[in-house]
Scaffold this active site. Structure first.
Site, PDB file in Angstrom:
ATOM      1  N   ASP A 290       0.874  -1.163   0.000  1.00  0.00           N
ATOM      2  CA  ASP A 290       0.000   0.000   0.000  1.00  0.00           C
ATOM      3  C   ASP A 290       0.922   1.226   0.000  1.00  0.00           C
ATOM      4  O   ASP A 290       2.140   1.117   0.116  1.00  0.00           O
ATOM      5  CB  ASP A 290      -0.974  -0.011   1.184  1.00  0.00           C
ATOM      6  CG  ASP A 290      -2.203   0.882   0.909  1.00  0.00           C
ATOM      7  OD1 ASP A 290      -2.144   1.703  -0.041  1.00  0.00           O
ATOM      8  OD2 ASP A 290      -3.207   0.780   1.627  1.00  0.00           O
TER       9      ASP A 290
HETATM   10  C1  NOJ Z   1      -3.999   3.948   0.075  1.00  0.00           C
HETATM   11  C2  NOJ Z   1      -5.197   3.068   0.224  1.00  0.00           C
HETATM   12  O1  NOJ Z   1      -5.151   2.382   1.454  1.00  0.00           O
HETATM   13  C3  NOJ Z   1      -5.326   2.057  -0.894  1.00  0.00           C
HETATM   14  O2  NOJ Z   1      -6.526   1.366  -0.750  1.00  0.00           O
HETATM   15  C4  NOJ Z   1      -5.228   2.733  -2.229  1.00  0.00           C
HETATM   16  O3  NOJ Z   1      -5.385   1.797  -3.252  1.00  0.00           O
HETATM   17  C5  NOJ Z   1      -3.882   3.420  -2.322  1.00  0.00           C
HETATM   18  N1  NOJ Z   1      -3.787   4.414  -1.293  1.00  0.00           N
HETATM   19  C6  NOJ Z   1      -3.658   4.073  -3.682  1.00  0.00           C
HETATM   20  O4  NOJ Z   1      -4.443   5.173  -3.838  1.00  0.00           O
END
Ligand code: NOJ
Length: 756
Positions: A290
């Site tokens: 993430d």
């Molecule tokens: C953080 C989020 O937790 C995740 O779900 C998302 O896909 C990413 N950012 C990218 O935007």
């Protein structure tokens, strides 16, 4: 380790998720990958593991790494394998050219984006779609999102979020399917199918990403990014099943979660990633971190610096570094110093390349940027699909004296509330490329539906949000200016019926938006009470992304329609329900608490050692609130009524290789045709470890004409009764079981059987 990796490389063609690029078999792809890998330098392989965000759109904290210019240079030098947040045929084409035309081997980029519930045509938020209990609705939503995203140059979505959550405080409840693992697996499978279809290289499919692996929905106290500390029992029996279902459905990628479990950051957890996901489950796609979750290993206090964080993450099995700036600077050094085996880099690169091959990017890296962007996005057909899914997602919570459905003529309707003419909130959180303010508002929907628009009068009431809602900022609720209540009351006095829109602004939910208070914010409660005082025919339309505490409303308002954030066609879909063009059939997939103090609250809890009211204080309860939810899991009404009878079990006992047939007769006893979600719950009376008081094991959505009856059948076998138990294997334990078939998790006809 090396032996294991080699084995997985060899097995890849066999274990593959079977979603192939057209005319390419897995073994052909495997050969191409190996031939390409053999030409790649270590730096080039590491480049494939590096993902940056576009600087012009960010979905996380601002990057601390390279500037935009440096980033473009890095793409040209083969140091970037993927970009996120680059959207549009033109922008993706431009970025792709940098990679394909400048790098030594011309390996295309893969463009990822958060396409969660629509790209430009917005569908209901996933929690709403799950309330349809209709996997085909979830599949359709994902499919249309894929078509639109692909036409805009995107090949990969960071969806579905398959995190189970039991806590309404968590802002991301809106993004998942709710609290139940069984329903979660059905929705996960449907969404993966919707995004990926049968052929990843087709023009109308994109790679999916099951996230967040794992247990992100169990953050303590519902606070986003917080610690998770759950047992292996809960991990295996509750959290992992939807991920396993996504893998079985062929999901191309998974995303790490931000949290630790038992002190181990998921991004650095080899048990999760190597033993379970890539080992036991045979997953051959890749795992993306993430946003900076590799860097955050340091923040968790599990690595002293970014280099060690990179080492832990790659060893654990995190293949691609999203915005962590960890792999690119450190992996080569780590290999050279003998701290990371190069085979691990090969394995990760192989996984990334495989998905790129399967998407057909090596055949034509520009193909996703050459589709009919204008024609495919936000067209009539897509909007029609959005309306269909939206109306199925609505849950009727209360309808005293059949106040609903309303008549389209012959009555004066007051539409009240700031959310009633809000054309933006219905779009919901995680809105990809939705056009701000483009949803059909509730007011517009009602005006479209009635015969004479002059019978509808709108009054805003107090302003709800006092700043401009934005993705990255906190909302400010109006808590100082109640003006508007008086006008609303005056209008309500004169009208036959009031439709009052209440709930949440779309940016009250989603990432980074946890709340300790889940009652109505601003002046909404005051407005509600004032309006109810002067008009007895109040229909509340709730728009929200999480369960809310609405005790007063549930007691005093005759009709409540849970409309969530329903997307582009929200107002029309709600009007379909309000005026009876569609008979609502949605059911809650999350328990609605009576008080935030009950959170986490979920139907499939253990019994505890002191479940029964002893008449003293010494049992498991609250002294100031009941244990029960306000509205339970599986609950939802219809304009008609259904009667359940003739529960029949094919046997009183089954062996592990026999199936129990369960049948029930459901009759539509009302005057409207309608759909009902028939639900099957089971209780394992005792086991080697405590077992939930009830678990959903089947459901079927049926349509019955007024007066019509149908026999609904389910089958249960040992596999359905299996759980991850004390000996850390999945199996059903012999013993006695209860079962219920009914209309929600708190009612139903009861039966019993024995597993020998
Ligand atoms: C953080 C989020 O937790 C995740 O779900 C998302 O896909 C990413 N950012 C990218 O935007």
């Amino acid at each position: 380790m090396l032996k294991k990796l080699l084995l997985s490389a060899l097995l890849a063609p066999i274990l593959s998720h079977g979603v192939l690029a057209q005319n390419q078999t897995q073994s052909e792809i495997a050969m191409k990958i190996e031939s390409l890998l053999s030409k790649m330098t270590l730096e080039e392989k590491i480049g494939q593991l590096n993902q940056y965000t576009a600087r012009w759109e960010m979905t996380g904290p601002a990057p601390t790494g390279s500037s935009e210019q440096e980033l473009l240079e890095e793409i040209k030098n083969g140091k970037v394998g993927s970009m996120l947040n680059v959207t549009g045929a033109e922008a993706t084409m431009k970025a792709q050219k940098l990679a394909v035309e400048n790098t030594r081997l011309g390996i295309p980029l893969i463009f990822g984006y958060d396409v969660i519930h629509g790209y430009k045509t917005m569908f209901p938020i996933p929690l709403a779609t799950a309330s349809s209990w209709d996997p085909s609705a979830a599949e359709l939503s994902a499919h249309v999102a894929a078509v639109e995203a692909a036409a805009s140059g995107i090949q990969w979505t960071f969806a579905p979020m398959v995190d189970i959550s039991r806590d309404a405080r968590w802002g991301r409840v809106m993004e998942g399917a709710g609290e139940d693992p069984y329903l979660g697996t059905k929705m996960a499978t449907a969404q993966v199918r919707g995004f990926q279809g049968n052929n990843l290289s087709a023009d109308n499919t994109i790679a999916a990403c099951a996230k967040h692996f794992a247990a992100y929905g169990f953050v303590e106290a519902g606070r986003d990014y917080n610690t998770v500390d759950i047992s292996e029992y809960t991990l295996q029996n509750v959290v992992l099943p939807p991920f396993k279902a996504a893998v079985d459905a062929g999901v191309a990628t998974l995303m790490n979660s931000f949290n630790v479990i038992g002190g181990i950051p998921s991004t650095a957890n080899p048990h999760l990633l190597r033993d379970i996901l890539k080992g036991e489950w045979g997953f051959d796609g890749f795992v993306v971190s993430d946003w900076n979750s590799i860097g955050e290993i340091k923040n968790h206090g599990v690595a002293p610096d970014l280099k060690e964080a990179a080492r832990l993450a790659i060893i654990a099995g995190s293949d691609m570094d999203m915005e962590g700036y960890a792999y690119l600077p450190f992996l080569k050094q780590l290999v050279e110093e003998g701290l990371v085996d190069e085979a691990l880099i090969d394995d990760a690169a192989r996984r990334v390349l495989r998905v790129k091959f399967e998407l057909g990017l090596f055949d034509d890296p520009y193909k996703y940027s050459k589709l009919d962007e204008k024609g495919l996005i936000l067209n009539e057909e897509n909007l029609k699909a959005a309306r269909e899914v939206a109306k199925k997602s609505i849950v009727l919570l209360k309808n005293e004296n059949n106040l609903l459905p309303l008549k389209k003529a012959g009555q004066k309707i007051a539409v009240i509330g700031d959310l009633a003419d809000d054309k933006d909130s219905p779009i919901g959180s995680w809105r990809a490329q939705a056009i701000t303010g483009s949803a059909v508002s509730l007011l517009e929907g009602i005006e479209n539906a009635v015969e004479d628009q002059s019978s509808v009068v709108f009054e805003r009431g107090p302003v709800f949000i006092s700043n401009e809602p934005q993705f990255t900022q906190h909302l400010q609720y109006n808590e100082t200016d109640p003006s508007g209540i008086e006008e609303a009351v005056e209008l309500a006095k004169e009208m036959d019926v009031v439709v009052l829109a209440l709930g949440e602004n779309c940016f009250q939910t989603g990432e980074g938006r946890s709340q300790t208070d889940i009652t109505l914010k601003g002046y909404q409660q005051e407005l509600l009470e004032a309006v109810c005082e002067v008009n007895k025919n109040v229909v509340v339309v709730l728009m929200n992304g999480r369960p809310l505490v609405i005790n007063w409303m549930a007691e005093h308002v005759p009709a409540i329609v849970e409309a969530w954030h329903l997307g582009s066609e929200a107002g029309n879909a709600i009007a379909d329900v309000l005026f009876g063009d569609y008979n609502p059939a949605g059911k809650l997939t999350v328990s609605f608490p009576r008080s935030v103090g009950q959170c986490p609250i979920y139907y499939n809890h253990f019994s505890t050692g002191r479940a029964a009211d002893t008449g003293t204080v010494f049992w498991s309860h609250y002294t100031d609130e009941s244990n029960d939810p306000l509205f339970p899991f599986g609950y939802g009404l219809s304009y008609t009524t259904f009667d359940y009878s003739d529960l029949n079990l094919s046997a009183g006992e089954i062996t592990a290789d026999q199936k129990l047939k369960v049948s029930v007769v459901v009759k539509n006893t009302g005057v409207f045709d309608g759909e009902e979600v028939v639900q099957l719950y089971v209780q394992d009376l005792y086991g080697s470890i405590a077992r939930p008081v009830k678990e959903l094991k089947g459901f079927e959505k049926i349509f019955l004409k007024a007066g019509e009856s149908k026999t609904v059948e389910f089958e249960l076998g040992a596999a359905d009764l299996a759980f991850f138990g004390v000996d850390k294997t999945w199996k059903a334990e012999p013993g006695n079981f209860n079962l219920w078939v009914g209309t929600n998790s708190q009612s139903g006809l009861k039966g019993a059987f024995k597993l020998k």
